[in-house]
Scaffold this motif. Structure first.
Motif, PDB file in Angstrom:
ATOM      1  N   HIS A 161     -37.505 -33.228  10.347  1.00 55.25           N
ATOM      2  CA  HIS A 161     -36.570 -34.106   9.623  1.00 55.25           C
ATOM      3  C   HIS A 161     -35.158 -33.785  10.109  1.00 55.25           C
ATOM      4  CE1 HIS A 161     -39.683 -35.538   6.925  1.00 55.25           C
ATOM      5  NE2 HIS A 161     -40.064 -34.289   6.735  1.00 55.25           N
TER       6      HIS A 161
ATOM      7  N   ALA B 253     -33.726 -32.943  -2.829  1.00 62.31           N
ATOM      8  CA  ALA B 253     -34.840 -33.900  -2.895  1.00 62.31           C
ATOM      9  C   ALA B 253     -36.055 -33.268  -3.566  1.00 62.31           C
ATOM     10  CB  ALA B 253     -35.187 -34.386  -1.488  1.00 62.31           C
TER      11      ALA B 253
ATOM     12  N   LEU C 295     -35.301 -33.099  -7.239  1.00 66.37           N
ATOM     13  CA  LEU C 295     -35.394 -34.449  -7.807  1.00 66.37           C
ATOM     14  C   LEU C 295     -36.860 -34.834  -8.019  1.00 66.37           C
ATOM     15  CD1 LEU C 295     -33.939 -37.098  -8.602  1.00 66.37           C
ATOM     16  CD2 LEU C 295     -34.183 -37.818  -6.211  1.00 66.37           C
ATOM     17  N   ARG C 296     -37.678 -34.508  -7.060  1.00 64.75           N
ATOM     18  CA  ARG C 296     -39.101 -34.859  -7.162  1.00 64.75           C
ATOM     19  C   ARG C 296     -39.743 -34.125  -8.350  1.00 64.75           C
ATOM     20  NH1 ARG C 296     -44.012 -33.420  -3.117  1.00 64.75           N
ATOM     21  NH2 ARG C 296     -45.436 -35.024  -3.811  1.00 64.75           N
TER      22      ARG C 296
ATOM     23  N   GLY D 208     -41.298 -34.235   3.191  1.00 64.51           N
ATOM     24  CA  GLY D 208     -41.304 -35.651   3.557  1.00 64.51           C
ATOM     25  C   GLY D 208     -41.410 -36.544   2.329  1.00 64.51           C
ATOM     26  N   ALA D 209     -42.317 -36.183   1.410  1.00 65.44           N
ATOM     27  CA  ALA D 209     -42.504 -36.985   0.203  1.00 65.44           C
ATOM     28  C   ALA D 209     -41.257 -36.958  -0.667  1.00 65.44           C
ATOM     29  CB  ALA D 209     -43.709 -36.464  -0.573  1.00 65.44           C
ATOM     30  N   ALA D 210     -40.617 -35.792  -0.752  1.00 61.58           N
ATOM     31  CA  ALA D 210     -39.419 -35.669  -1.590  1.00 61.58           C
ATOM     32  C   ALA D 210     -38.267 -36.492  -1.020  1.00 61.58           C
ATOM     33  CB  ALA D 210     -39.020 -34.201  -1.716  1.00 61.58           C
ATOM     34  N   LEU D 211     -38.089 -36.446   0.284  1.00 57.51           N
ATOM     35  CA  LEU D 211     -37.010 -37.226   0.901  1.00 57.51           C
ATOM     36  C   LEU D 211     -37.268 -38.724   0.746  1.00 57.51           C
ATOM     37  CD1 LEU D 211     -36.487 -35.117   4.164  1.00 57.51           C
ATOM     38  CD2 LEU D 211     -34.868 -35.328   2.263  1.00 57.51           C
TER      39      LEU D 211
ATOM     40  N   LEU E 281     -39.056 -40.146  -1.664  1.00 59.10           N
ATOM     41  CA  LEU E 281     -38.887 -40.489  -3.074  1.00 59.10           C
ATOM     42  C   LEU E 281     -37.403 -40.644  -3.413  1.00 59.10           C
ATOM     43  CD1 LEU E 281     -40.050 -40.858  -5.953  1.00 59.10           C
ATOM     44  CD2 LEU E 281     -39.706 -38.404  -6.262  1.00 59.10           C
ATOM     45  N   ARG E 282     -36.593 -39.734  -2.877  1.00 61.55           N
ATOM     46  CA  ARG E 282     -35.150 -39.816  -3.147  1.00 61.55           C
ATOM     47  C   ARG E 282     -34.597 -41.186  -2.714  1.00 61.55           C
ATOM     48  NH1 ARG E 282     -31.211 -36.659   0.648  1.00 61.55           N
ATOM     49  NH2 ARG E 282     -32.135 -38.279   1.931  1.00 61.55           N
TER      50      ARG E 282
ATOM     51  N   LEU F 262     -36.029 -43.935  -4.986  1.00 60.60           N
ATOM     52  CA  LEU F 262     -35.449 -43.837  -6.325  1.00 60.60           C
ATOM     53  C   LEU F 262     -34.027 -44.401  -6.334  1.00 60.60           C
ATOM     54  CD1 LEU F 262     -36.507 -42.755  -8.985  1.00 60.60           C
ATOM     55  CD2 LEU F 262     -35.557 -40.542  -8.408  1.00 60.60           C
TER      56      LEU F 262
ATOM     57  N   PHE G 145     -34.321 -48.104  -6.181  1.00 59.35           N
ATOM     58  CA  PHE G 145     -34.804 -48.650  -7.461  1.00 59.35           C
ATOM     59  C   PHE G 145     -33.678 -48.662  -8.492  1.00 59.35           C
ATOM     60  CE2 PHE G 145     -36.607 -48.075 -11.699  1.00 59.35           C
ATOM     61  CZ  PHE G 145     -37.497 -49.136 -11.762  1.00 59.35           C
ATOM     62  N   ALA G 146     -32.952 -47.573  -8.570  1.00 61.17           N
ATOM     63  CA  ALA G 146     -31.859 -47.484  -9.545  1.00 61.17           C
ATOM     64  C   ALA G 146     -30.820 -48.562  -9.276  1.00 61.17           C
ATOM     65  CB  ALA G 146     -31.224 -46.097  -9.482  1.00 61.17           C
TER      66      ALA G 146
END
Lengths: 181, 168
Positions: free
Chosen positions: A133, A144, A147-148, B134-137, B139-140, B143, B146-147
């Motif tokens: 990344h 992140a 946040l998750r 990867g999933a967290a980035l 989702l950020r 999100l 969406f907001a």
């Protein structure tokens, strides 16, 4: 901006290599206190220190008598190497002294310029570097992940909520997490 | 709790006179392709490959291969061997006694003989696998979008849009 890789090889005498191993043992016993302080610098993706007592390590290959014991430092960080070294010198000089105080030619950890020159003199160009990344800083990754974690908790709590409750809780969630989004 | 990542460092001596060929192989097989062989293995957070000369006058050059990868390391190494065999052989083939990646057992033995233990580490997010990151980035980003698009919606609209997003 992709993380910056740095490879630094520092020759150390035998007595200092023993001391360095002792500091690692002490750091392990303290349960990550030292790591926590360094992690607090918040721009280190990964940093590793190793000791090479014999070049090469493979016993099948004849030993390289010209190569001394060496402290190997491999790190990836956000920003420039100047910022990185400056932060180390300002924030964790004691840890630098504990690792490099007995290294050959080390000028001491308290002044930026001599340390920067020392690192430049002992660093080695990385021929190929990969980051999964490349645009994500250490801080961005940590935020992140946090946040998750909060989002998973929010989503669990909202299962079966009515519209009004969801809207109220959503606003609260966003307000609390606004610095992370 | 066990760490989600492992550090991998191999330092192997290059055969006399082959350092430039090893560097050329890195440029050709690792730098030039649009996708790094490290990416093909999966679970590689950060990695480097370089030819370097140990300190000391007259010392001989070595290849350094280092990576921070999802634990367990053995599984990553086997994936790397399987998917990046040609690229690995092109560089490590210049190292002393390298057996090639086609023989898994011999490859593992050579790696073990040349592996450098890590004494002390600092890891930014020690509990996160590459998939977690990867999933967290992702989702950020989702999100945030969406907001933004649900601003000024009524409670009912917001909740319906949320369900559509989460069920998608």
């Amino acid at each position: 901006m992709a993380p910056t890789p740095l490879t630094v090889l520092t020759p150390v005498p035998l007595w200092w290599s023993l001391w360095v191993r002792f500091t690692w043992l002490a750091a392990a016993v303290t349960g990550g206190l030292v790591q926590k302080r360094l992690r607090g610098l918040s721009f280190i993706h990964f940093a590793h220190w190793s000791l090479v007592a014999r070049w090469p390590r493979d016993p099948a290959v004849s030993a390289d008598e010209a190569a001394p014991r060496t402290l190997v430092f491999l790190t990836n960080f956000d920003g420039s190497d100047i910022q990185y070294i400056d932060a180390f010198v300002r924030v964790v000089p004691d840890q630098i002294e504990a690792l490099y105080g007995g290294a050959r030619g080390f000028p001491g950890p308290f002044r930026f310029r001599p340390v920067a020159k020392y690192i430049a003199d002992h660093s080695h160009a990385v021929d190929h570097f990969y980051a999964a990344h490349p645009d994500a800083t250490t801080t961005a990754v940590a935020q992140a992940l946090e946040l998750r974690r909060r989002f998973d908790d929010f989503e669990r709590r909202m299962a079966g909520a009515d519209d009004a409750t969801f809207a109220r809780e959503w606003e609260q969630f966003l307000t609390a997490a606004q610095d992370l989004v | 709790m066990a760490a989600a990542t492992d550090a991998f460092v191999v330092l192997a001596r290059v055969r006399a006179g082959e350092a430039d060929a090893a560097r050329a192989a890195i440029a050709e097989r690792w730098e030039r392709p649009p996708r790094s062989p490290f990416a093909a293995a999966g679970g590689t957070h950060l990695a480097r490959l370089q030819v370097l000369k140990p300190p000391g006058r007259g010392s001989r050059e070595c290849v350094l291969l280092a990576a921070d990868v999802d634990a367990p390391l053995a599984a990553w190494l086997e994936r790397m061997r399987a998917v990046a065999a040609t690229a690995l052989d092109a560089v490590l083939g210049h190292c002393a006694f390298y057996p090639g990646a086609s023989d898994p057992a011999a490859f593992r033995r050579w790696v073990a003989a040349n592996r450098l233990p890590v004494g002390f580490s600092v890891i930014g997010s020690p509990d996160a696998t590459l998939a977690d990151v990867g999933a967290a980035l992702a989702l950020r980003d989702e999100l945030g979008a969406f907001a933004e698009r649900t601003q000024r919606m009524s409670a009912a609209e917001l909740h319906t849009t949320w369900r559509e997003w989460r069920d998608a």
